[in-house]
Design a protein around this motif. Sequence first.
Motif, PDB file in Angstrom:
ATOM      1  N   ASN A  19      -9.319   3.434   4.605  1.00 51.73           N
ATOM      2  CA  ASN A  19     -10.226   3.377   3.451  1.00 51.73           C
ATOM      3  C   ASN A  19      -9.996   4.558   2.512  1.00 51.73           C
ATOM      4  N   GLU A  20      -9.876   5.753   3.082  1.00 49.85           N
ATOM      5  CA  GLU A  20      -9.687   6.954   2.266  1.00 49.85           C
ATOM      6  C   GLU A  20      -8.348   6.933   1.533  1.00 49.85           C
ATOM      7  N   ALA A  21      -7.318   6.455   2.212  1.00 54.40           N
ATOM      8  CA  ALA A  21      -5.997   6.376   1.577  1.00 54.40           C
ATOM      9  C   ALA A  21      -6.022   5.410   0.397  1.00 54.40           C
ATOM     10  N   ILE A  22      -6.703   4.285   0.555  1.00 55.59           N
ATOM     11  CA  ILE A  22      -6.800   3.309  -0.536  1.00 55.59           C
ATOM     12  C   ILE A  22      -7.571   3.903  -1.716  1.00 55.59           C
ATOM     13  N   ARG A  23      -8.639   4.654  -1.430  1.00 49.24           N
ATOM     14  CA  ARG A  23      -9.395   5.312  -2.512  1.00 49.24           C
ATOM     15  C   ARG A  23      -8.488   6.284  -3.283  1.00 49.24           C
ATOM     16  N   ASP A  24      -7.686   7.028  -2.565  1.00 48.99           N
ATOM     17  CA  ASP A  24      -6.752   7.967  -3.191  1.00 48.99           C
ATOM     18  C   ASP A  24      -5.790   7.210  -4.105  1.00 48.99           C
ATOM     19  N   TRP A  25      -5.255   6.102  -3.597  1.00 42.65           N
ATOM     20  CA  TRP A  25      -4.285   5.301  -4.349  1.00 42.65           C
ATOM     21  C   TRP A  25      -4.898   4.769  -5.641  1.00 42.65           C
ATOM     22  N   ILE A  26      -6.159   4.343  -5.570  1.00 46.96           N
ATOM     23  CA  ILE A  26      -6.863   3.858  -6.762  1.00 46.96           C
ATOM     24  C   ILE A  26      -6.981   4.971  -7.802  1.00 46.96           C
ATOM     25  N   ASN A  27      -7.219   6.182  -7.331  1.00 52.01           N
ATOM     26  CA  ASN A  27      -7.398   7.318  -8.242  1.00 52.01           C
ATOM     27  C   ASN A  27      -6.089   7.897  -8.760  1.00 52.01           C
ATOM     28  N   ASN A  28      -4.981   7.587  -8.099  1.00 54.45           N
ATOM     29  CA  ASN A  28      -3.676   8.142  -8.495  1.00 54.45           C
ATOM     30  C   ASN A  28      -2.616   7.035  -8.515  1.00 54.45           C
ATOM     31  N   PRO A  29      -2.799   6.036  -9.384  1.00 49.45           N
ATOM     32  CA  PRO A  29      -1.930   4.858  -9.311  1.00 49.45           C
ATOM     33  C   PRO A  29      -0.517   5.056  -9.851  1.00 49.45           C
ATOM     34  N   LEU A  30      -0.306   6.012 -10.731  1.00 48.80           N
ATOM     35  CA  LEU A  30       0.983   6.088 -11.428  1.00 48.80           C
ATOM     36  C   LEU A  30       2.084   6.769 -10.637  1.00 48.80           C
ATOM     37  N   ASP A  31       1.771   7.916 -10.032  1.00 50.33           N
ATOM     38  CA  ASP A  31       2.831   8.694  -9.376  1.00 50.33           C
ATOM     39  C   ASP A  31       2.849   8.533  -7.867  1.00 50.33           C
ATOM     40  N   THR A  32       1.881   7.773  -7.303  1.00 46.39           N
ATOM     41  CA  THR A  32       1.677   7.745  -5.849  1.00 46.39           C
ATOM     42  C   THR A  32       2.192   6.465  -5.213  1.00 46.39           C
ATOM     43  N   PHE A  33       2.874   6.625  -4.089  1.00 47.53           N
ATOM     44  CA  PHE A  33       3.304   5.496  -3.256  1.00 47.53           C
ATOM     45  C   PHE A  33       2.574   5.599  -1.934  1.00 47.53           C
TER      46      PHE A  33
END
Length: 394
Positions: free
Chosen positions: A173-187
Motif C-alpha cells: 500500500n505504501e509503495a503504491i502511494r509513493d508511486w502515485i505521488n512520484n509518477p514521472l521519475d519512479t519505477f
Amino acid sequence: MKYTIDKKGFYGNFGGAFIPEMLHSNVTELQENYLGIMQEKSFQKEFRYLLKHYTGRPSPLYYAHRLSDKYHTNIYLKREDLNHTGAHKINNTIGQILMAKKLGKTRIIAETGAGQHGVATATVCALMGLECIVYMGEVDIERQKPNVFRMKMLGAEVRPATSGSKTLKDATNEAIRDWINNPLDTFYIIGSVVGPHPYPDMVARFQSVISEEMKQQMQELEGKPNPDRIIACVGGGSNAAGAYYHYLDDEDVELVSVEAGGEGIHSGRSAATSILGTEGIIHGSRTLLMQTEDGQIIEPHSISAGLDYPGIGPMHAHLIKSGRAQVLSIEDGEALEAALELSQLEGIIPALESSHALAALNYLELKENEISIICLSGRGDKDLQTYMKFMGNE
C-alpha cells in the motif's frame, strides 16, 4: 484451457489493471512497451549476461538422495537458494531494473515482506547506481533484521509501513502511494506475480528462466524434459510461476501450489488465500483474496514473512480455480519441522517459505518411480532467529 495471459491482461477471470487515474500513464507506458523491450536483442543479451555472471545461473537441479529415500520416491530440488542474494527474487529484479533504465526512470521503489525482494532490489540498484526506497512492514522489519541491515548496507532507504498488520500488504500500500505521488521519475519494482497488468506477466516471464533450466536439466539428468510433479510455495507466487511457466500446457505434469496455513485454516490466523479467499480486487488486479462480506481485507498470518499476503497472483488464482494446479495448506509447525528435516537429511537450510513446499511431501501420494521437483526458493539465513527459537523450545 489457456493458462497464459490474454491481450487485456487477464488469466481467465483474474488479472487486469484496476488502478487510480494518477497511475494510468505509468501503467499504460509499461503495458505498451514491456514485451517489445524484453524481446530486444540488446536487452536479452544484458539480462542473460547478468543472470549467468552476476547471479550465478543456471541454478543446480539437485537430486536429494536421503530425502528421496525417506519418502520412497525421486525428489529433485531446484536450488534457487544458491542465487546471489539467496533467493529467486534476483531474477526478476535484474529484469525490472533493465526495464526501468530502458524507460528512463531514475528512482526505484519496492515492497518487501521477508526482505528477500528488498535485498534483491537494493542489490540491482547498487549495481546500476539508482536511488532505492524499500517499503517494509514494521512487524517484518523486526523479524527480518539481517535483511534490513543488508538493504541499508547496499545503500537503500528502508521505510516502515505502520498501518494495518504492518506486514507485506501494508508495505505494498505504501509503495503504491509513493508511486502515485512520484509518477514521472519512479519505477515500481514489484516483487511477485501480483499488481496491475502487465506486472504479473512481466514478473512470470523474468522468473520463467527457472522452468527453462529445469527442462534442460531434466533432459540431461533423466533423459526426458518433464517431471511428474512440480511443488512450490505460493504467497504472491513468483517462484511458483517461474517453476511452472514452461510446463503450463503439459497436462501430464502435476502442479502443486503450497500456501501458508498459519495456525490452522479455521483459526483466524492463516494465509491460505485460495482456500479461504473469494474474488475481489487488491493492489490493482482481480484475484482471490481473504476478505469480509463487505470487502474489508482479513489480515493474514504466517510464521513466514514472505507468505503472509491476503491475496494470490492472478495466474495462480486461475490455475487453482481451473483445476490445473492442486493447492495444499501447511501450518507453521509443519513448515518448521520440514526445515529441520531438510537441514539434517541433506545439509541444506531452507527459507521458511520453501519449507512449506517441502512439508507438502507428507500430503501427496508419491510413487517410487515418480519424479518430483521442489522449487527451493530461498535459503534459511534470514530465518535463523525463528529456527533458533523453535529448536530452543524442543
